[in-house]
Design an enzyme around this catalytic site. Sequence first.
Site, short mmCIF file in Angstrom:
data_model
loop_
_atom_site.label_atom_id
_atom_site.label_comp_id
_atom_site.label_asym_id
_atom_site.label_seq_id
_atom_site.Cartn_x
_atom_site.Cartn_y
_atom_site.Cartn_z
N LYS A 93 58.55 38.16 19.35
CA LYS A 93 57.94 38.67 18.12
C LYS A 93 57.46 40.08 18.43
O LYS A 93 56.52 40.27 19.21
CB LYS A 93 56.78 37.79 17.66
CG LYS A 93 56.11 38.34 16.40
CD LYS A 93 54.91 37.54 15.95
CE LYS A 93 54.22 38.24 14.79
NZ LYS A 93 52.97 37.55 14.38
N ASN A 100 48.59 31.38 11.15
CA ASN A 100 47.72 31.14 12.30
C ASN A 100 46.27 30.98 11.88
O ASN A 100 45.73 29.89 11.84
CB ASN A 100 47.88 32.27 13.32
CG ASN A 100 47.09 32.03 14.60
OD1 ASN A 100 46.26 31.13 14.70
ND2 ASN A 100 47.33 32.83 15.61
N THR A 101 45.67 32.10 11.45
CA THR A 101 44.23 32.09 11.16
C THR A 101 43.82 31.02 10.16
O THR A 101 42.82 30.32 10.36
CB THR A 101 43.81 33.48 10.62
OG1 THR A 101 44.14 34.46 11.61
CG2 THR A 101 42.32 33.53 10.33
N GLY A 105 45.00 38.01 9.50
CA GLY A 105 43.71 37.33 9.52
C GLY A 105 42.87 37.52 8.28
O GLY A 105 41.73 37.05 8.23
N ALA A 138 51.45 36.81 8.27
CA ALA A 138 50.15 37.48 8.17
C ALA A 138 49.55 37.43 6.77
O ALA A 138 50.21 37.74 5.78
CB ALA A 138 50.22 38.92 8.63
N GLY A 139 48.31 37.02 6.72
CA GLY A 139 47.54 37.09 5.48
C GLY A 139 47.61 35.85 4.60
O GLY A 139 46.87 35.76 3.62
#
Lengths: 67, 254
Positions: free
Chosen positions: B95, B204-205, B156, B182-183
């Site tokens: 990545k 993830n987050t 995040g 992301a996001g």
Amino acid sequence: MTVFVNQQPIEEADAATLLQLLTRLSLSDKKGIAVAVDAAVVPRAFWGTTPLTANQKITILQATQGG
Amino acid sequence: MQPLQLADRVFTSRLFTGTGKFGSVSVMTEALRASGTELVTVALKRVHADDPGDEMLAGLSGIPLLPNTSGVRNAREAVFAAQMAREALETHWIKLEIHPDPRYLLPDPIETLAAAEELARLGFVVLPYVHADPVLCKRLEEAGAAAVMPLAAPIGSNKGLKTFDFLEIIIAQSRVPVVVDAGLGAPSHAAAAMEMGADAVLVNTAIAVSEDPVRMAQAFRMAVEAGRMAWEARLAPVVSHAVASSPLTAFLED
């Protein structure tokens, strides 16, 4: 002679190999690490035949949590 | 659901996950198993005796890893990080993320394109994290990227599909898989991305920081499956006037 491991100075015997250094740091059998000397990756198979010279910069990385 | 073909691998799960920010390795492991994920990102750091990296890798045993280049500032450092990751983790998947600005972590498109070209030439399977820029995504595809990973919102931030209109263009144009990364802060965001036609999402987050990461991982798993199923079934058209769902034939006598 002095070499730098992850930017920390370490005293090592002249003519030591990368494998000897890693053995002394208890890293030679550790899985999931990668080692570079002066920003060139040294595959595990070549650690024993890679001689160190003074002031070389050795980078040792491992996997950690990340996204 | 149709499986996802990405480079030389086939995925039945379209939910890629990260390993960051979990409160403990055991919670991370349980959550990622619950998510059904078949690709998890990991980062690299300088070796440190106290790092739970070994425990993490043991917990992830059997799940393919996607190392990232987080922490690099330019293409040269990214290529070095990818080579180190390949050595450490025995995978040529990477990545590619180059985001020198610590406040917004927005990816540098110029360095990313340069690094993608070089890494593809070196035989890596390159998954670049980029802004939702349709032109850049096409350039990355031409450079040999195996997929593109445009952002929904800053890393995040949990803000959801802030780049919706541009993701639509990227998905319409792309000949390589599009992974929205992301996001994504809620399962509904992930479902919407999949309904739009994204090939996969990376979360993830939103899982790691939730109060119950294991249940949240399951929720994302179901949302991704629901969104993908809806895409495959083709959504009904949006119209601006009412269209009756029940018969309007009068049956009451007056």
